[in-house]
Design an enzyme around this catalytic site. Structure first.
Site, PDB file in Angstrom:
ATOM      1  N   ASP A  20      -9.597   2.013  -6.410  1.00 45.25           N
ATOM      2  CA  ASP A  20      -8.477   2.810  -5.939  1.00 45.25           C
ATOM      3  C   ASP A  20      -7.848   3.474  -7.166  1.00 45.25           C
ATOM      4  O   ASP A  20      -8.074   3.042  -8.303  1.00 45.25           O
ATOM      5  CB  ASP A  20      -7.473   1.879  -5.247  1.00 45.25           C
ATOM      6  CG  ASP A  20      -6.158   2.555  -4.940  1.00 45.25           C
ATOM      7  OD1 ASP A  20      -6.170   3.621  -4.304  1.00 45.25           O
ATOM      8  OD2 ASP A  20      -5.098   2.017  -5.358  1.00 45.25           O
TER       9      ASP A  20
ATOM     10  N   ASP B 244      -4.178   5.183  -7.308  1.00 46.31           N
ATOM     11  CA  ASP B 244      -2.726   5.102  -7.495  1.00 46.31           C
ATOM     12  C   ASP B 244      -2.277   3.670  -7.757  1.00 46.31           C
ATOM     13  O   ASP B 244      -2.502   2.770  -6.944  1.00 46.31           O
ATOM     14  CB  ASP B 244      -2.005   5.651  -6.268  1.00 46.31           C
ATOM     15  CG  ASP B 244      -2.294   7.128  -6.047  1.00 46.31           C
ATOM     16  OD1 ASP B 244      -2.814   7.777  -6.975  1.00 46.31           O
ATOM     17  OD2 ASP B 244      -2.010   7.635  -4.944  1.00 46.31           O
TER      18      ASP B 244
END
Length: 299
Positions: free
Chosen positions: A51, A53
């Site tokens: 991922d 963020d």
């Protein structure tokens, strides 16, 4: 007979030429040996999925992108008020209304409507250098590099626009990226999405698709995220890791014996965790863009 003080020149003996040739050959062979020793054997059935963020980068990448675009007068506040409202409603109320879900989905990147793909890609490069590069978590970057050093491929899996996700992956030397795809016609964005936001279960579906295409063994793969929203993706792999986790993911990781790595200090970790829970997931696109616009100075 040569005049005194002068000597007839002779070419070097053949042995000198043979010696130089031998040295050249040995040097080339040594160089090739070093390259072979340093090359990483490919591990074709294992990979890592990250991922972005708060996992690879501090903060929301779409927030940094939107803020950079706003500074460049890419859009106006009025362009994203609707997106802000729909995304916030989607987050607060839930997913019961299919029509509203469609509106929220299609408004997520509506603020780029009318702009060209080339324009966004070029500005994205500038914005990465300006505000994103120094926000990459060194610890997460090292984890990604470890997988690369082991001959594994590394993909970013993010709800952020694919254009900025691809820039981040390329700048970090990763294999590639999957992100939310904004529809464009003749190189101009329409303001609608192709499919869904790459969020939650959609990330898991993307990982499955990559695994099938690349013939990966998911039990040998790793996945990294900060958010409980990525539980579907994390649960697919044999090595799930919580990075800078929100409270729910931290608890789940603890209960299931998953690795936890936190690169934040205590107070900062708590604050970021709360903010991530408040604006994360499907709402991130519209709300982050709205926050960027809210920084507009008043006349």
């Amino acid at each position: 007979m040569n005049p005194p003080g002068q000597h007839r020149s002779h070419p070097g003996p053949p042995s000198d030429l043979r010696r130089r040739s031998t040295l050249a050959g040995e040097a080339a062979a040594a160089s090739a040996e070093v390259e072979v020793a340093l090359s990483v054997p490919v591990d074709p059935t294992a990979a890592a999925f990250f991922d972005v963020d708060n996992t690879v980068m501090q903060g929301a990448s779409i927030f940094h992108l939107a803020k950079g675009l706003y500074k460049r007068k890419f859009f106006r506040t009025s362009d994203i008020l609707g997106a802000m409202y729909k995304q916030a409603w989607f987050r607060i109320v839930g997913v019961e209304d299919p029509e509203h879900i469609a509106d929220a989905r299609n408004s997520a990147l509506s603020f780029i409507a009318g702009h060209t793909v080339t324009e966004l890609e070029e500005l994205g490069e500038e914005i990465f250098d300006e505000v994103m590069a120094h926000r990459i978590w060194p610890g997460t970057r090292a984890l990604a590099q470890r997988h690369l050093d082991e001959g594994q491929r590394v993909w970013l899996i993010t709800a952020a626009p694919i254009e900025i996700a691809s820039i981040i992956a390329r700048r970090l030397g990763l294999t590639g990226a999957l992100g939310t795809v904004a529809e464009h016609q003749d190189g101009v964005y329409t303001g609608r999405l192709v499919g869904e936001l790459l969020h939650g279960p959609a990330k898991a579906a993307a990982v499955r698709a990559i695994a099938e295409r690349e013939e990966l063994d998911l039990s040998r793969c790793s996945a990294y995220s900060d958010s409980i929203n990525d539980l579907p993706m994390l649960s697919l792999v044999g090595d799930p890791v919580a990075i800078n986790p929100d409270p729910a993911l931290r608890a789940h990781a603890r209960d299931h014996g998953w690795q936890v790595r936190d690169y934040r200090t205590g107070r900062k970790a708590a604050r970021i965790g709360l903010l991530t829970g408040a604006v994360g997931g499907a709402a991130a696109g519209g709300i982050a863009a709205a926050l960027a616009a809210r920084n507009r100075p008043h006349a």
